[in-house]
Design a protein around this motif. Sequence first.
Motif, short mmCIF file in Angstrom:
data_model
loop_
_atom_site.label_atom_id
_atom_site.label_comp_id
_atom_site.label_asym_id
_atom_site.label_seq_id
_atom_site.Cartn_x
_atom_site.Cartn_y
_atom_site.Cartn_z
N GLY A 97 34.95 -26.81 0.67
CA GLY A 97 35.26 -27.24 -0.61
C GLY A 97 34.72 -28.27 -0.87
N MET A 98 34.22 -28.55 -2.16
CA MET A 98 33.39 -29.84 -2.51
C MET A 98 34.33 -31.03 -2.49
SD MET A 98 30.46 -31.08 -3.16
CE MET A 98 29.33 -29.61 -3.17
N GLN A 117 32.91 -33.37 -7.38
CA GLN A 117 32.98 -32.44 -8.35
C GLN A 117 32.86 -33.16 -9.51
OE1 GLN A 117 36.91 -30.78 -7.76
NE2 GLN A 117 36.66 -30.69 -5.66
N MET A 125 29.70 -33.59 -13.08
CA MET A 125 28.89 -32.91 -13.86
C MET A 125 27.58 -33.09 -13.39
SD MET A 125 29.60 -30.96 -16.67
CE MET A 125 28.37 -30.86 -17.36
N PRO A 126 26.41 -32.50 -13.22
CA PRO A 126 25.26 -32.47 -12.68
C PRO A 126 24.58 -33.48 -13.36
CG PRO A 126 25.43 -30.25 -13.66
CD PRO A 126 26.66 -30.77 -13.73
N PRO A 142 22.31 -31.49 -9.27
CA PRO A 142 23.69 -31.88 -8.65
C PRO A 142 23.78 -33.08 -7.97
CG PRO A 142 23.19 -29.64 -8.40
CD PRO A 142 21.95 -30.11 -8.52
N TYR A 151 25.31 -34.21 -5.49
CA TYR A 151 25.50 -33.64 -4.14
C TYR A 151 24.36 -33.61 -3.48
CZ TYR A 151 27.16 -32.00 0.48
OH TYR A 151 27.38 -31.86 1.63
N PRO A 200 30.13 -27.80 2.48
CA PRO A 200 30.72 -27.77 1.19
C PRO A 200 30.46 -26.72 0.25
CG PRO A 200 30.35 -30.08 1.94
CD PRO A 200 29.49 -29.24 2.90
N VAL A 201 29.16 -26.31 0.55
CA VAL A 201 28.55 -25.36 -0.30
C VAL A 201 28.32 -23.92 0.05
CG1 VAL A 201 27.40 -27.09 -2.09
CG2 VAL A 201 26.13 -26.31 -0.02
N ASP A 239 30.46 -21.63 -4.88
CA ASP A 239 30.66 -22.90 -4.43
C ASP A 239 29.30 -23.40 -4.93
OD1 ASP A 239 33.13 -23.11 -3.34
OD2 ASP A 239 32.61 -22.81 -1.36
N ILE A 290 28.66 -26.62 -8.53
CA ILE A 290 28.02 -27.86 -8.64
C ILE A 290 26.82 -28.04 -9.53
CG2 ILE A 290 28.83 -28.83 -6.39
CD1 ILE A 290 26.10 -28.20 -5.28
N LYS A 321 38.03 -22.97 -3.13
CA LYS A 321 38.80 -24.20 -3.20
C LYS A 321 38.70 -24.74 -4.54
CE LYS A 321 39.77 -25.16 1.25
NZ LYS A 321 39.32 -23.78 1.83
N ASN A 322 37.88 -24.55 -5.31
CA ASN A 322 37.65 -25.02 -6.68
C ASN A 322 37.34 -23.67 -7.62
OD1 ASN A 322 37.73 -27.71 -5.61
ND2 ASN A 322 35.80 -27.35 -5.27
#
Lengths: 300, 419
Positions: free
Chosen positions: A133-134, A139, A141-142, A151, A153, A222-223, B255, B259, B283-284
Amino acid sequence: MDLDALAGCLSSSACLVTQTTSGFIIGMLLFLVAVGLTLIFGVLKVVNFSHGAFYMFGAYFAMTAYQLTGSFALAMLAGAAGTAILGLVFERVFMSRVYGADVLMQLLVCYAFVLIFDDVVRIIWGPEFKSMGMPSAFQVMPLFIAGGVVPPYYLLLIGVALVAAIVLGIGLSRSRIGKVIRAAAHNPGMVSALGINTGLIYGGVFALGGMLAGLAGALAAPVRSLTPGMGFSVLIESFIVTVIGGMGSILGALIGALLLGLIRSFGSLGFPLFTEGLMYLFMVIVLVSKPTGLFGKEAA
Amino acid sequence: MTRTRTPGISRRSTLALMGAGAMSVAAPWVARAQAKTIKIGMPTILSGRVAQLGTSSRNAVMLEVDKVNAAGGLAGRQIEMVIRDSKGQPQEAARVARELVNTDGCELLIDAEASSGAFAVHEVARDLGVFCIHTNSETSALTADPKQHIPNAFRTARQGVHDSIVGGSYAAAIAKAKGLKKWATCSPDYAYGRDTTGEFTLYLKRFAPEVEIISESWPKLFQPDYTEVVTKILQAKPQALYSCLWGGDLTSYIDQANIYAMFGQMEVFAVNMADYTALTVVKNLPKGIHSGNRYIKSFPATPVNAAWGDAYKAKYNEYPTNWSWENATAIMLMAEAAKKANSADGKKIAEVLKGLTIKCPFGADGTVTMRGDDHTLVGYAIGWGTTIPQEPYVPEIKAGDWKTIFELEAEWKKSKGYT
């Protein structure tokens, strides 16, 4: 083949920004894995086929740390430090015993550990896929740069990988440890005769390689979905990167990874059914024109 | 020179012995057919990205097998499951299937493979003539194409074309209401992905002819990174996206698309989203993704379906998956067919299975039928709805109409030259 889409993209600043960033994201993550691979080969002369497992462990360590602490920074630290320790132990206990052995023997040992590590992950974390999960901080907006989508991240990911590349490059070329490592790569007998513990250097280099792959896994966690065996496809692409860049060359790994990322990113627009093939085609072209890779050195 | 007879074993006896030996080597399941316990072989995916689905197949089978065994077994013979990992590789699935029959003495097969392996196992079933139920492959051609047909193979999985008829008409209604004309697709590059996407767009365009597909992406199965696919779709600026990615691939994709804020930029139709595997792992989870039902204990909204979901959760501490109900249905059908045939023999079960209707928690009207002419399951609950990030995840599911499915499926088969 959709050359119109590719041409349209090349003439649009928004598309250029999005696709170039996308290429950098793919490339920098690959670089982190590939640079460890190339470093271990350059110094230890071992083709570490189990390297993808460190990427996998990095992702799982990060996920577990994140679940326990809720801290993204600790998750990254756990991914990198955990795989560094794992790399050191793995090198001292197992790999150090096959230095100088036949390449086939080294590959077999590494492949055995690929399977063992996958099973270890399956036993500890289970066979089903997981998602870290991010973190909520990302979380958001890009960013829209010149109309292109980026993004936040992924900017962090590119930044971390670039810092790693710079530190590694400067560290190996300027620092005393770097000079010793390079000397050990060229003439381990002489380094040993000077009273320097080559075993420590080898272990350290293996730990560093493992740490970089683990950091890549932690950044990807996370991705990407986490599953036993997730390191294998990354390993294959990392091999392509190291072969294109030249085995043992850090700059080669960086350029190779970025080229591969950009090929994937723009290739998906112009050659949607041949994106994978483009990577291999590029590798063939490089190897035919320069068998040692773009930055590889001729064998003495 | 005179030939003398060798004392001891006569030539006739020798030939008989050789024949028996050859039989037992060539088809050991025949030699063991009279054994009290019946072994059922099951190749499935127990490692890799979709291991959770393979495990859920095994769990569901064991849940039902325990019930059958407690009730006396398959026509009086206790079932022993022999379950092997194919790692999701077609050649391994075929090898395992062959070994289960020839070496382990399995008399029946449950092929719990994804489409990538199911076609390989199908050829093994064709070659050995062993009874086989495909439980997970949704590629329509597996049973719809007469060239694939063999009398000893059946399928209890949902079918891509059924999903696409229901999904296409559901999506077309939304496309018309919201003016969604420009669509993109993103599906895995293998038989299921290609076929199902083609079928979905066929019916989407049939019910909303103004729709145009402006971008297609075909990531490979189990691809780790979808960045280039996500950005490609964003470049195309579609108003809606269809995807039949599934399992870990779907969660990775979500995921990574999240983003880029992709879900706010277009309407998303992900047929495999409404499965606890994906719903509980992401998760989201974005709100408002359209999905076909996979396994949801609230659809069909009947006490038996909810009870089955709860029983599974009580035993395995997680909710079942789409593959779970498909595998459970296989055991339910086999048990009922064996009861009617009063035999666990594969040929006899196959004869009875054709056209058999049974009560089933997953039936649209409380029953499912193994259609006789193409050996595929019909009448199962099928519908589409939109997601919310917590239970019940898909609160309202619009049920598909099987009368329409049958009509359009018949047309589709004709257009493909299958009838």
